[in-house]
Scaffold this motif. Structure first.
Motif, PDB file in Angstrom:
ATOM      1  N   ARG A 131      -1.090  -6.655  -2.166  1.00 29.61           N
ATOM      2  CA  ARG A 131      -2.140  -6.123  -3.016  1.00 29.61           C
ATOM      3  C   ARG A 131      -1.709  -4.734  -3.469  1.00 29.61           C
ATOM      4  O   ARG A 131      -1.061  -4.004  -2.719  1.00 29.61           O
ATOM      5  CB  ARG A 131      -3.469  -6.038  -2.278  1.00 29.61           C
ATOM      6  CG  ARG A 131      -4.004  -7.372  -1.788  1.00 29.61           C
ATOM      7  CD  ARG A 131      -4.417  -8.280  -2.955  1.00 29.61           C
ATOM      8  NE  ARG A 131      -5.069  -9.497  -2.495  1.00 29.61           N
ATOM      9  CZ  ARG A 131      -4.456 -10.611  -2.132  1.00 29.61           C
ATOM     10  NH1 ARG A 131      -3.122 -10.658  -2.187  1.00 29.61           N
ATOM     11  NH2 ARG A 131      -5.125 -11.662  -1.735  1.00 29.61           N
ATOM     12  N   VAL A 132      -2.092  -4.350  -4.682  1.00 28.73           N
ATOM     13  CA  VAL A 132      -1.656  -3.089  -5.275  1.00 28.73           C
ATOM     14  C   VAL A 132      -2.879  -2.276  -5.682  1.00 28.73           C
ATOM     15  O   VAL A 132      -3.820  -2.807  -6.283  1.00 28.73           O
ATOM     16  CB  VAL A 132      -0.771  -3.328  -6.522  1.00 28.73           C
ATOM     17  CG1 VAL A 132      -0.274  -2.008  -7.103  1.00 28.73           C
ATOM     18  CG2 VAL A 132       0.404  -4.241  -6.170  1.00 28.73           C
ATOM     19  N   PHE A 133      -2.863  -0.994  -5.339  1.00 22.64           N
ATOM     20  CA  PHE A 133      -3.911  -0.070  -5.774  1.00 22.64           C
ATOM     21  C   PHE A 133      -3.242   1.085  -6.497  1.00 22.64           C
ATOM     22  O   PHE A 133      -2.324   1.715  -5.957  1.00 22.64           O
ATOM     23  CB  PHE A 133      -4.704   0.451  -4.581  1.00 22.64           C
ATOM     24  CG  PHE A 133      -5.768   1.457  -4.943  1.00 22.64           C
ATOM     25  CD1 PHE A 133      -6.951   1.047  -5.542  1.00 22.64           C
ATOM     26  CD2 PHE A 133      -5.573   2.812  -4.701  1.00 22.64           C
ATOM     27  CE1 PHE A 133      -7.932   1.970  -5.884  1.00 22.64           C
ATOM     28  CE2 PHE A 133      -6.547   3.740  -5.043  1.00 22.64           C
ATOM     29  CZ  PHE A 133      -7.734   3.321  -5.636  1.00 22.64           C
ATOM     30  N   VAL A 161       1.227  -0.348  -2.253  1.00 19.64           N
ATOM     31  CA  VAL A 161       1.358  -1.794  -2.068  1.00 19.64           C
ATOM     32  C   VAL A 161       1.241  -2.066  -0.577  1.00 19.64           C
ATOM     33  O   VAL A 161       1.890  -1.392   0.226  1.00 19.64           O
ATOM     34  CB  VAL A 161       2.715  -2.332  -2.560  1.00 19.64           C
ATOM     35  CG1 VAL A 161       2.673  -3.854  -2.677  1.00 19.64           C
ATOM     36  CG2 VAL A 161       3.112  -1.700  -3.878  1.00 19.64           C
ATOM     37  N   ALA A 162       0.427  -3.038  -0.214  1.00 17.83           N
ATOM     38  CA  ALA A 162       0.269  -3.380   1.198  1.00 17.83           C
ATOM     39  C   ALA A 162      -0.115  -4.843   1.330  1.00 17.83           C
ATOM     40  O   ALA A 162      -0.602  -5.462   0.372  1.00 17.83           O
ATOM     41  CB  ALA A 162      -0.805  -2.505   1.851  1.00 17.83           C
ATOM     42  N   ARG A 163       0.121  -5.393   2.512  1.00 15.52           N
ATOM     43  CA  ARG A 163      -0.359  -6.741   2.798  1.00 15.52           C
ATOM     44  C   ARG A 163      -1.868  -6.790   2.605  1.00 15.52           C
ATOM     45  O   ARG A 163      -2.582  -5.817   2.870  1.00 15.52           O
ATOM     46  CB  ARG A 163      -0.026  -7.162   4.227  1.00 15.52           C
ATOM     47  CG  ARG A 163       1.442  -7.200   4.550  1.00 15.52           C
ATOM     48  CD  ARG A 163       1.710  -8.001   5.835  1.00 15.52           C
ATOM     49  NE  ARG A 163       0.787  -7.688   6.909  1.00 15.52           N
ATOM     50  CZ  ARG A 163       0.963  -6.739   7.811  1.00 15.52           C
ATOM     51  NH1 ARG A 163       2.038  -5.951   7.737  1.00 15.52           N
ATOM     52  NH2 ARG A 163       0.096  -6.551   8.785  1.00 15.52           N
ATOM     53  N   ILE A 205      -4.238  -5.499   5.274  1.00 12.86           N
ATOM     54  CA  ILE A 205      -4.305  -4.045   5.405  1.00 12.86           C
ATOM     55  C   ILE A 205      -5.067  -3.439   4.244  1.00 12.86           C
ATOM     56  O   ILE A 205      -5.967  -2.617   4.426  1.00 12.86           O
ATOM     57  CB  ILE A 205      -2.885  -3.453   5.497  1.00 12.86           C
ATOM     58  CG1 ILE A 205      -2.171  -3.972   6.742  1.00 12.86           C
ATOM     59  CG2 ILE A 205      -2.938  -1.924   5.500  1.00 12.86           C
ATOM     60  CD1 ILE A 205      -0.709  -3.574   6.823  1.00 12.86           C
ATOM     61  N   MET A 206      -4.732  -3.844   3.024  1.00 16.87           N
ATOM     62  CA  MET A 206      -5.388  -3.289   1.849  1.00 16.87           C
ATOM     63  C   MET A 206      -6.889  -3.576   1.859  1.00 16.87           C
ATOM     64  O   MET A 206      -7.699  -2.742   1.415  1.00 16.87           O
ATOM     65  CB  MET A 206      -4.758  -3.858   0.577  1.00 16.87           C
ATOM     66  CG  MET A 206      -5.290  -3.240  -0.706  1.00 16.87           C
ATOM     67  SD  MET A 206      -4.814  -1.505  -0.944  1.00 16.87           S
ATOM     68  CE  MET A 206      -3.149  -1.678  -1.574  1.00 16.87           C
ATOM     69  N   ASN A 207      -7.277  -4.720   2.388  1.00  8.96           N
ATOM     70  CA  ASN A 207      -8.683  -5.121   2.350  1.00  8.96           C
ATOM     71  C   ASN A 207      -9.465  -4.715   3.595  1.00  8.96           C
ATOM     72  O   ASN A 207     -10.594  -5.167   3.790  1.00  8.96           O
ATOM     73  CB  ASN A 207      -8.784  -6.642   2.174  1.00  8.96           C
ATOM     74  CG  ASN A 207      -8.241  -7.105   0.837  1.00  8.96           C
ATOM     75  OD1 ASN A 207      -8.252  -6.348  -0.134  1.00  8.96           O
ATOM     76  ND2 ASN A 207      -7.761  -8.336   0.767  1.00  8.96           N
TER      77      ASN A 207
END
Length: 427
Positions: A102-104, A284-286, A289-291
């Motif tokens: 996932r990208v923020f 960028v994270a799995r 982790i991102m959620n």
């Protein structure tokens, strides 16, 4: 005109806002690997606005993309669907190597690292962070709290408990005399000992090549060895790719790939070069982790349509023209040219780096004592000769930082090396 602007700058902006040169420079425009100042002087740019002009000044594809997108809509915030943001996120997720990524998007590397720290501490329910000595991660309150470079950390106050690890600087410190394998083993033993005296940290954050620290790096594989220790304890690995990402090191697209035998990091942060001057950062994270955050969040300016359009055009240009390969080839030639010069200049302690990320460390001849005055002299002489370079270093600003746009030609590399040679000989 420039002196008047300097006086106005001093009157209205903070004293701690650093400027290069005794007579500060106003850059008015650029093209390719060159920029011009307000007096009409032309310079070969070997610093790219701190490694940010990644492909070229006034790159037509980026200029066109920005103009066309600005003619439609510049901004709407993350509360609405944003096609350019989704498209760039898809590309970055695929290129990251992180599974189920996932990208923020943020507006800077500082904000990207801030976000990574928020994610890691929330996911791990720990406010302890491992960081590298001599590191730099940004200007925010939390980022300066994990910065291991005294010159860029103005306060000891921090929301985090930071524990500093050996390994980011290969040729200084207590393990410098060891060969690469023993150096890595010693740093791993230090890490294991440190973990035995503290509660489990949330993450290790590390630059594969330390930027502000003077383009220093450990032996390849060090962070892979660290990760084995971290993974056993559930500690995350954050790779700060703000300066090393997008192929600048030549050998790899991401700096972490020199340490990637155990797979990608849990979190990657990026910024600078992807926007080629537009304000883009990101994480960028799995997905897990991102959620992990259990509160609402948005980004007003992260991922605006116009910056995402620029990022897409810039990334496409970089990949289509194999600028990573160019960084490897031309950067290799430039490093060897500078090493040949350095062998004849007693002030040069070391020429190091990879790709188009090169550090020239200056010391007082015959010693390991940093010589920031010599670095300032070379900076001024290089400018007088028509070349812009940067400065850095953990033992005061005594390292010349050479990081041109990645489209640098062989002829331009030779020209810049010749100017830098004359500047080095001037001391």
């Amino acid at each position: 005109m420039t002196r008047d602007l300097y006086a106005r700058h001093r009157a209205v902006l903070p004293d701690w806002l650093a400027l290069y040169y005794e007579d500060p420079l106003e850059i008015t425009h650029g093209e390719g690997r060159h920029v011009w100042d307000a007096a009409g002087n032309k310079y070969l740019d070997f610093f790219g606005g701190i490694l940010t002009t990644m492909t070229a000044h006034a790159l037509p594809e980026v200029t066109k993309a920005v103009a066309e997108q600005a003619g439609r809509i510049v901004h709407s915030s993350t509360l609405y669907l944003n096609r350019p943001m989704v498209e760039l996120a898809e590309r970055v997720a695929q290129l990251s190597g992180i599974p189920d990524a996932r990208v923020f998007f943020t507006t800077s590397g500082t904000e990207a690292n801030d976000t990574a720290l928020l994610l890691a501490t929330a996911y791990r329910r720990s406010n302890a962070i491992l960081a590298m000595r001599n590191s730099y991660h940004g200007r925010s309150f939390s980022a300066v709290g994990i910065t291991g470079n005294r010159g860029w950390s103005p306060t000891s106050l921090s929301p985090l408990q930071t524990l500093y690890v050996h390994g980011g600087v290969r040729t200084r410190g207590p393990y410098a005399h060891l060969d690469d394998r023993d150096f890595t083993d010693a740093c791993v033993a230090d890490l294991e000992d440190l973990l035995g005296h503290t509660r489990a940290p949330a993450a290790l954050i590390a630059e594969p090549v330390q930027g502000v620290g003077g383009f220093t790096s450990p032996p390849d594989g060090l962070y892979a060895a660290f990760r084995e220790v971290l993974h056993e304890r559930g500690i995350l690995w954050i790779s700060d790719e703000v300066q090393t990402g997008w192929g600048r090191t030549g050998d790899h697209f991401w700096g972490w790939q020199a340490h990637g035998r155990n797979g990608p990091p849990d979190i990657v942060t990026f910024a600078k070069g992807i926007g080629n001057g537009m304000s883009i950062g990101g994480v960028v994270a799995r997905a897990e982790i991102m959620n992990c955050l259990d509160a609402n969040s948005i980004s007003t300016f992260g991922g605006t349509q116009v910056t995402m359009a620029a990022g897409l055009a810039n990334l496409n240009h970089l990949l289509e023209h194999d600028l990573q390969g160019n960084a490897r080839r031309v950067g290799g030639l430039l490093i060897e040219r500078l090493r040949a010069v350095a062998a004849q200049v007693p002030h040069v302690r070391e020429v190091r780096g990879r790709g188009l990320m090169i550090g020239v460390e200056l010391t007082r001849p015959g010693t390991d004592e940093a010589d920031p005055e010599a670095a300032s002299t070379v900076l001024e002489e290089a400018r007088a000769g028509g070349l812009l370079v940067g400065k850095g270093g953990g033992h005061s600003t005594s390292v010349l930082r050479v990081a041109p746009p990645m489209s640098l030609t062989v002829a331009e590399a030779e020209e810049g090396a010749a100017i830098l040679e004359r500047a080095l000989r001037s001391i």
